[in-house]
Design a protein around this motif. Structure first.
Motif: not given
Length: 128
Positions: A88-91, A56, A53, A72, A70, A51
């Protein structure tokens, strides 16, 4: 102009290795580009939970077969030569090399210094 060859990276401090992976860090923050470029290998059978954080990351697969999950959502995408995925969303994600070593060309922004190590969450600090 900057010109480098992978052979100049191998065996140096810019050649990072860990359990099931290696990152050949070709362009780094000291190159002054605002991004870093890496040639990464994930060994067949390896699964890495990561991850980023503070960064990108874009990954372009040039060899091997695998998948990225992913965490989540549990959604899984297959990866093979020609696939690209962007965090792009720090997945938080799990990267798996399923058939052959997965070879990825990776771009990080902001650029990595080359001194980073993964923390307990699989992330890098904001500055290396």
């Amino acid at each position: 102009m900057i010109v480098k060859h992978l052979n100049q990276i191998l065996g140096t401090a810019a050649h990072a290795t860990g359990e099931g992976w290696e990152s050949r860090r070709i362009l780094l923050a000291d190159d002054g580009l605002g991004y870093s470029l890496h040639d990464t290998l994930v060994k067949e059978g390896s699964a890495l939970e990561l991850e980023y954080k503070n960064h990108i990351e874009t990954n372009y697969c040039i060899a091997g077969e695998g998948e990225v999950e992913e965490v989540s959502t549990g959604r899984v995408w297959p990866l093979s030569e020609g696939s690209v995925y962007v965090l792009n969303a720090h997945e938080r994600h799990i990267l798996r090399a399923l058939k052959g070593d997965l070879r990825l060309v990776c771009v990080f922004t902001p650029a990595l210094s080359g001194r980073e190590v993964h923390d307990a969450s699989g992330s890098y600090a904001a500055e290396g």
